[in-house]
Design a protein around this motif. Structure first.
Motif, PDB file in Angstrom:
ATOM      1  N   TYR A  54       3.587  -0.303-103.338  1.00 44.86           N
ATOM      2  CA  TYR A  54       3.004  -0.320-102.004  1.00 44.86           C
ATOM      3  C   TYR A  54       3.975   0.336-101.034  1.00 44.86           C
ATOM      4  CZ  TYR A  54       6.132  -3.985-100.290  1.00 44.86           C
ATOM      5  OH  TYR A  54       7.239  -4.685 -99.895  1.00 44.86           O
ATOM      6  N   ILE A 108      -4.298  -4.885-103.188  1.00 46.11           N
ATOM      7  CA  ILE A 108      -4.492  -5.376-101.829  1.00 46.11           C
ATOM      8  C   ILE A 108      -5.429  -6.583-101.770  1.00 46.11           C
ATOM      9  CG2 ILE A 108      -5.390  -4.783 -99.540  1.00 46.11           C
ATOM     10  CD1 ILE A 108      -2.699  -3.519-100.128  1.00 46.11           C
ATOM     11  N   TRP A 115       8.826  -0.380 -98.798  1.00 48.17           N
ATOM     12  CA  TRP A 115       8.048   0.048 -99.956  1.00 48.17           C
ATOM     13  C   TRP A 115       8.586  -0.590-101.229  1.00 48.17           C
ATOM     14  CZ3 TRP A 115      10.522   2.711-103.905  1.00 48.17           C
ATOM     15  CH2 TRP A 115      11.753   3.292-103.591  1.00 48.17           C
ATOM     16  N   LYS A 171      -0.523  -1.420 -94.556  1.00 48.21           N
ATOM     17  CA  LYS A 171       0.034  -1.559 -95.888  1.00 48.21           C
ATOM     18  C   LYS A 171      -0.887  -0.838 -96.870  1.00 48.21           C
ATOM     19  CE  LYS A 171       1.410  -5.046 -99.314  1.00 48.21           C
ATOM     20  NZ  LYS A 171       1.455  -6.509 -99.594  1.00 48.21           N
ATOM     21  N   GLU A 215     -10.452  -1.684-100.640  1.00 49.26           N
ATOM     22  CA  GLU A 215      -9.855  -1.231-101.892  1.00 49.26           C
ATOM     23  C   GLU A 215     -10.928  -0.610-102.780  1.00 49.26           C
ATOM     24  OE1 GLU A 215      -6.334  -2.788-104.891  1.00 49.26           O
ATOM     25  OE2 GLU A 215      -7.480  -4.258-103.737  1.00 49.26           O
ATOM     26  N   GLY A 273      -1.469   0.144-100.886  1.00 47.09           N
ATOM     27  CA  GLY A 273      -1.096  -0.195-102.255  1.00 47.09           C
ATOM     28  C   GLY A 273      -1.924   0.592-103.257  1.00 47.09           C
ATOM     29  N   ASP A 323       1.640  -7.527-104.661  1.00 48.14           N
ATOM     30  CA  ASP A 323       1.625  -6.820-103.383  1.00 48.14           C
ATOM     31  C   ASP A 323       0.826  -5.525-103.413  1.00 48.14           C
ATOM     32  OD1 ASP A 323       3.226  -8.530-101.729  1.00 48.14           O
ATOM     33  OD2 ASP A 323       4.962  -7.934-102.901  1.00 48.14           O
ATOM     34  N   SER A 324       0.769  -4.864-104.552  1.00 48.29           N
ATOM     35  CA  SER A 324       0.118  -3.554-104.604  1.00 48.29           C
ATOM     36  C   SER A 324      -1.397  -3.649-104.701  1.00 48.29           C
ATOM     37  CB  SER A 324       0.662  -2.755-105.792  1.00 48.29           C
ATOM     38  OG  SER A 324       0.446  -3.460-107.005  1.00 48.29           O
ATOM     39  N   ASN A 378       2.737   0.551-110.439  1.00 46.02           N
ATOM     40  CA  ASN A 378       2.087   0.317-109.155  1.00 46.02           C
ATOM     41  C   ASN A 378       3.131   0.181-108.063  1.00 46.02           C
ATOM     42  OD1 ASN A 378       2.671  -2.720-108.675  1.00 46.02           O
ATOM     43  ND2 ASN A 378       1.937  -2.637-110.797  1.00 46.02           N
TER      44      ASN A 378
END
Length: 489
Positions: free
Chosen positions: A245, A129, A211, A252, A290, A254, A126-127, A243
């Motif tokens: 998010y 991206i 989060w 979102k 990113e 991350g 998830d973090s 890490n």
């Protein structure tokens, strides 16, 4: 969804087969056309179709479950990766190279046996991206999108907001796919060496609806013949990541850090930082971006990667996207041969030229033809922003004018300072702005006004400047400027 009995495999703990009540066939095909420019020293271009991932890897698989009662379930996953540009199987040609495991789950968590993802994959899911996108973290560390292991026992359990997990493999990769992360030739399971080709990972996560934060450790052991330099069980390649998010409105965000300690590398320690954003502009259209930065300790090697992606969903199952990326990859270095003076040369360059520094100094682990164990073997340094490594290889090869550094100067004072520093330290004057240092390496001390003049589209001006240069050793900017003006014609 298909509902029929399907043999999932043998659960080693129970020595029996599992028949699933529910089996789902799933898959995704993802491909595109990629253009990459400025490749290599010749700055070549290429147009190609990615064989692994455009934005997510192409794959198909079977996932099955059976309710055993009392909250207990049996499960299996068989997942195959393939290259849509050619139709071949990825992950070293395995039939089910992405996942092939069977397990049990309940309120206490999930226990799985077989080929499966390590906790590094779940931690960054998830973090990170952009994930396995063509331009992403995998461009800087190819293990990240390939964080899976053979012969593994895995566990994950969620209790309140906390998730704990781990994997342990007795032979992390049994496939030889050449020098590739798809099959790293480290089968392990050797009774003579219990550490050979082991893998383990552990994860702790805390997550809310808005989060999440993770810390994960992943460790790979080597073995004879394994790729990426991990040719002994005494060598390991470890990654620690922190890490997470957060949801900020609809966006979102991350970010994370991955510390790597690779004992198979002469620059073992590195840090990879990443941060990204995903934002749904409309229900159908979203944008992602990113940035990544990789730096090595005690080395000038570093890289920046910036990537952005726009996605448009025609439906829940079909979408198109476009991705752009830019990488400034300074991992490549120039290797310069010295007799035994690489460190002296590096120190001289660092104090003489701007944007220059001495990095790691590596000593020989054993005797060699022109040195002894403990002697300085290589020195990492930067000259005018150019990463280099000096090799103390002995007197067998000498520098010559076929290779030189061209240093641009802005005025006569800078030209004089650099020229006098090189020649005055045991160097030698040559012609047309060229000189040699005491180690025989050639330098072009080239005022910008000269370079601009001799490359001018005004052929008469270029010729006047060129003819003036041909009479000089050290460049005299005043005389070059006079030639540009045409004085004395």
């Amino acid at each position: 969804m298909f509902r029929h009995a399907a043999m999932a495999g043998a659960l080693a703990l129970a020595s029996s087969a599992i028949c699933a009540q529910s089996v789902m066939l799933y898959g995704v095909v993802d491909t595109g056309v990629e253009f990459v420019n400025r490749i290599g020293s010749a700055h070549d271009n290429v147009v190609r179709m990615p064989n692994l991932s455009g934005t997510v890897p192409s794959r198909w698989g079977l996932r099955g479950t059976e309710d055993l009662g009392g909250g207990l379930k049996s499960q299996f996953v068989l997942e195959s990766g393939f290259a849509p540009n050619s139709g071949v199987s990825n992950q070293g040609g395995r039939l089910f190279g992405r996942q092939a495991w069977v397990g049990l789950s309940g309120q206490w968590g999930q226990l799985s046996l077989g080929r499966q993802y390590t906790m590094l994959f779940w931690s960054t899911l998830d973090s990170d991206i952009l994930g396995p996108n063509t331009f992403s973290s995998g461009s800087l560390d190819s293990y990240i999108p390939n964080a899976r292991t053979d012969n593994a026992v895995g566990y994950k359990g969620t209790f309140g907001g906390f998730t704990v997990g781990g994997t342990y493999s007795v032979g992390r990769d049994s496939v030889n796919a050449g020098p590739s992360p798809s099959g790293t030739n480290c089968a392990g399971e050797n009774p003579a060496d219990s550490r050979q080709c082991r893998e383990w990972s552990a994860m702790l996560r805390y997550e809310t609806a808005r989060w999440s934060a993770n810390v994960t450790y992943d460790s790979l052991r080597g073995g004879p013949g394994a790729f990426a330099g991990l040719t002994s069980s005494a060598l390991h390649d470890d990654r620690l990541t922190v890490n997470g998010y957060a949801m900020i409105g609809k966006a979102k965000v991350g970010a994370g850090w991955i510390r790597r300690d690779n004992r198979a590398s002469i620059t073992p320690r590195s840090d990879l930082y990443f941060g990204g954003l995903s934002y749904p502009v409309t229900p159908a259209f979203s944008v992602d971006a990113e940035a990544f930065h990789l730096r090595f300790h005690d080395s000038s090697n570093k890289a920046w990667l910036f990537a952005a992606r726009a996605n448009y969903a025609f439906s829940k199952r079909t979408m198109v996207y476009g991705t752009v990326g830019y990488i400034d990859n300074r991992k490549n270095t120039i290797c310069l041969w010295y007799n035994r003076d690489a460190l002296d040369a590096a120190n001289f360059y660092a104090k003489t030229f701007p944007d220059s520094a001495v990095g790691a100094v590596h000593r020989s682990p054993g005797d060699y033809p022109d040195g002894k164990e403990g002697d300085v073997l290589t020195v990492e340094f930067t000259v005018a922003g150019i990463p280099c490594v000096g090799l103390n290889g002995g007197p067998h090869f000498q520098h010559n004018e076929s290779f030189s550094f061209q240093i641009a100067t802005d005025d006569q004072a800078e030209t004089d300072r650099l020229w006098n520093a090189i020649v005055g330290n045991g160097g030698q004057e040559s012609a047309c702005g060229w000189c040699k240092d005491k180690w025989g390496l050639s330098w072009q001390i080239s005022p910008r006004v000269l370079v601009e003049a001799v490359t001018s589209p005004d052929k008469a001006l270029a010729k006047r400047a060129f003819n003036a240069m041909m009479t000089m050793k050290k460049i005299d900017i005043a005389k070059i400027e006079a030639a540009i003006r045409g004085d004395g014609k």
